[in-house]
Design a protein around this motif. Structure first.
Motif, PDB file in Angstrom:
ATOM      1  N   SER A 124       0.934  -1.382   0.078  1.00  0.00           N
ATOM      2  CA  SER A 124       0.037  -0.020  -0.087  1.00  0.00           C
ATOM      3  C   SER A 124       0.864   1.210   0.169  1.00  0.00           C
ATOM      4  O   SER A 124       2.041   1.180   0.300  1.00  0.00           O
ATOM      5  N   GLU A 125       0.342   2.213  -0.387  1.00  0.00           N
ATOM      6  CA  GLU A 125       1.053   3.944  -0.598  1.00  0.00           C
ATOM      7  C   GLU A 125       0.374   4.535   0.323  1.00  0.00           C
ATOM      8  O   GLU A 125      -0.737   4.614   0.826  1.00  0.00           O
ATOM      9  N   CYS A 126       1.195   5.589   0.522  1.00  0.00           N
ATOM     10  CA  CYS A 126       0.477   6.999   1.316  1.00  0.00           C
ATOM     11  C   CYS A 126       1.316   8.201   0.704  1.00  0.00           C
ATOM     12  O   CYS A 126       2.409   8.105   0.123  1.00  0.00           O
ATOM     13  N   TRP A 127       0.439   9.356   0.848  1.00  0.00           N
ATOM     14  CA  TRP A 127       1.187  10.772   0.523  1.00  0.00           C
ATOM     15  C   TRP A 127       1.812  11.147   1.544  1.00  0.00           C
ATOM     16  O   TRP A 127       1.538  11.010   2.877  1.00  0.00           O
ATOM     17  N   VAL A 128       3.012  11.620   1.252  1.00  0.00           N
ATOM     18  CA  VAL A 128       3.934  12.336   2.290  1.00  0.00           C
ATOM     19  C   VAL A 128       4.272  13.850   1.914  1.00  0.00           C
ATOM     20  O   VAL A 128       4.730  14.037   0.680  1.00  0.00           O
ATOM     21  N   ASN A 129       4.055  14.784   2.988  1.00  0.00           N
ATOM     22  CA  ASN A 129       4.272  16.320   2.639  1.00  0.00           C
ATOM     23  C   ASN A 129       5.889  16.262   3.180  1.00  0.00           C
ATOM     24  O   ASN A 129       6.183  16.366   4.255  1.00  0.00           O
ATOM     25  N   PRO A 130       6.558  16.475   1.907  1.00  0.00           N
ATOM     26  CA  PRO A 130       8.410  16.646   2.648  1.00  0.00           C
ATOM     27  C   PRO A 130       8.555  17.788   3.390  1.00  0.00           C
ATOM     28  O   PRO A 130       9.363  17.743   4.324  1.00  0.00           O
ATOM     29  N   ALA A 131       7.667  18.697   3.380  1.00  0.00           N
ATOM     30  CA  ALA A 131       7.974  20.137   4.047  1.00  0.00           C
ATOM     31  C   ALA A 131       7.714  20.038   5.541  1.00  0.00           C
ATOM     32  O   ALA A 131       8.319  20.141   6.672  1.00  0.00           O
ATOM     33  N   THR A 132       6.443  19.148   5.849  1.00  0.00           N
ATOM     34  CA  THR A 132       5.987  18.858   7.174  1.00  0.00           C
ATOM     35  C   THR A 132       6.033  17.450   7.698  1.00  0.00           C
ATOM     36  O   THR A 132       5.937  17.250   8.797  1.00  0.00           O
ATOM     37  N   GLY A 133       6.244  16.571   6.915  1.00  0.00           N
ATOM     38  CA  GLY A 133       6.320  14.917   7.192  1.00  0.00           C
ATOM     39  C   GLY A 133       4.928  14.586   7.515  1.00  0.00           C
ATOM     40  O   GLY A 133       4.665  13.342   7.768  1.00  0.00           O
ATOM     41  N   GLU A 134       4.014  15.371   7.146  1.00  0.00           N
ATOM     42  CA  GLU A 134       2.470  14.811   7.247  1.00  0.00           C
ATOM     43  C   GLU A 134       2.489  13.628   6.193  1.00  0.00           C
ATOM     44  O   GLU A 134       2.570  13.833   5.235  1.00  0.00           O
ATOM     45  N   HIS A 135       1.653  12.652   6.862  1.00  0.00           N
ATOM     46  CA  HIS A 135       1.327  11.401   6.026  1.00  0.00           C
ATOM     47  C   HIS A 135      -0.245  11.581   5.705  1.00  0.00           C
ATOM     48  O   HIS A 135      -0.944  11.905   6.634  1.00  0.00           O
ATOM     49  N   SER A 136      -0.918  11.037   4.555  1.00  0.00           N
ATOM     50  CA  SER A 136      -2.340  11.059   4.424  1.00  0.00           C
ATOM     51  C   SER A 136      -2.306   9.626   3.316  1.00  0.00           C
ATOM     52  O   SER A 136      -1.692   9.473   2.462  1.00  0.00           O
TER      53      SER A 136
END
Length: 330
Positions: A124-136
């Motif tokens: 499975s995959e998730c999105w990661v915001n490189p600036a904040t490290g937030e996962h979705s």
């Protein structure tokens, strides 16, 4: 988990500028708990940033090569290089705007070593915001294809059903990129135009699924796609998406016709599904409607002729059988 006999794994990373994302991607591979890796960085950049990052990483498992100059078709060349079999028993192709959980390769190698029924394994995959490290989370993939489950390890997805549904309602068949596969499969697939369109990736996916009865899948978010506004657009290379996907399925069907018959696939049903895929392209202006219409005619004409002749042959065969049977009694 490693021993001296741990199989060598090849990881090929396709890179183009975006040094901040590439650094995260390469670091995630170098930090893998599974250490027996050879890492190929295939650089399509104009600048020296990627090369300098590789030098700073100072990991002797990394092999660096660069395309020069960066002409229009080099992205195709770069991705072709990524799928070349190398020394690894297993092979993983990673885009430089993606990173891996540190246990990804370890878990996948364990599954492939322990389960001979699976041809390859993804996660499975998730999105990661490189600036904040937030996962979705991303939408779950291949729901409803599980044939069995290895507790604490992976699911077995029914490869046969996936092949059949690829000619009907299974649109996404991304089982080549970001997948750990046996390197021998790459030599078998032999797809020179990989990356030229999503369709070629789908063809490779179908070829992979032909190898074993199951495809392995880990329902954990081991692949992390890095959110950015610099994703490669592809311009003319990836136009006519649905038409090219249908053409890839046609190429697969033509190449594997006898093998599919030998495995008791209903090839006529696959041809009908393929004709429907092309038919849907005929009323979409960006999907080469004229070419799609030609393919519909080429596929449906033999099917229509067969539907007319089949009853005639059945009657002739029945008469021949009855004459033989009653002729012997006299």
């Amino acid at each position: 988990m490693e021993t001296r006999t741990s199989p060598l794994v090849t990881v090929a990373i396709t890179a183009y500028e975006r040094i901040d994302l590439f650094r995260l991607s390469l670091s995630s591979v170098c930090r893998q708990t599974y250490r027996n890796l050879e890492i190929y960085v295939l650089d399509n950049s104009n600048s020296d940033d990627v090369q300098n990052c590789v030098r700073e990483m100072a990991d002797d498992r990394i092999h660096y090569s660069r395309n020069a100059p960066n002409i229009r078709d080099n992205i195709v060349i770069n991705h072709q290089k990524a799928f070349l079999p190398r020394s690894g028993v297993y092979h993983y192709v990673l885009s430089s705007d993606c990173s891996l959980n540190e246990r990804t390769i370890e878990r996948m190698v364990t599954a492939l070593d322990a389960d001979p029924s699976i041809c390859a394994i993804a996660s499975s995959e998730c999105w990661v915001n490189p600036a904040t490290g937030e996962h979705s989370p991303r939408n779950p993939r291949f729901q409803g294809y599980t044939s069995s489950e290895i507790p604490g390890s992976h699911e077995r997805l029914d490869a046969r059903r996936m092949i059949e549904d690829a000619f009907f309602d299974l649109k996404g068949l991304g089982v080549a990129y970001h997948t750990l596969m046996v390197s021998d499969i790459l030599a078998y697939a032999g797809l020179e135009p990989v990356y030229l369109s999503p369709g070629h990736e789908h063809h490779m996916g179908l070829e992979i699924l032909m190898q074993k009865p199951d495809f392995g899948f880990i329902r954990q978010e081991f692949l992390q796609e890095l959110i950015n506004d610099r994703r490669y657009a592809g311009e003319g290379f990836r136009k006519h998406r649905r038409f090219m996907e249908a053409m890839a399925r046609k190429r697969f069907l033509d190449k594997n016709y006898q093998a599919l018959l030998a495995r008791n696939f209903n090839v006529t049903r696959l041809q009908i599904g393929l004709a429907w895929l092309f038919a849907k392209c005929t009323y979409q202006r960006d999907e080469r409607p004229f070419d799609a219409a030609q393919q519909v005619v080429r596929l449906t004409a033999p099917l229509a002729l067969a539907s007319v002749l089949a009853p005639i042959y059945f009657v002739v065969g029945l008469v021949h059988h009855l004459r033989g049977r009653f002729g012997r009694k006299r």
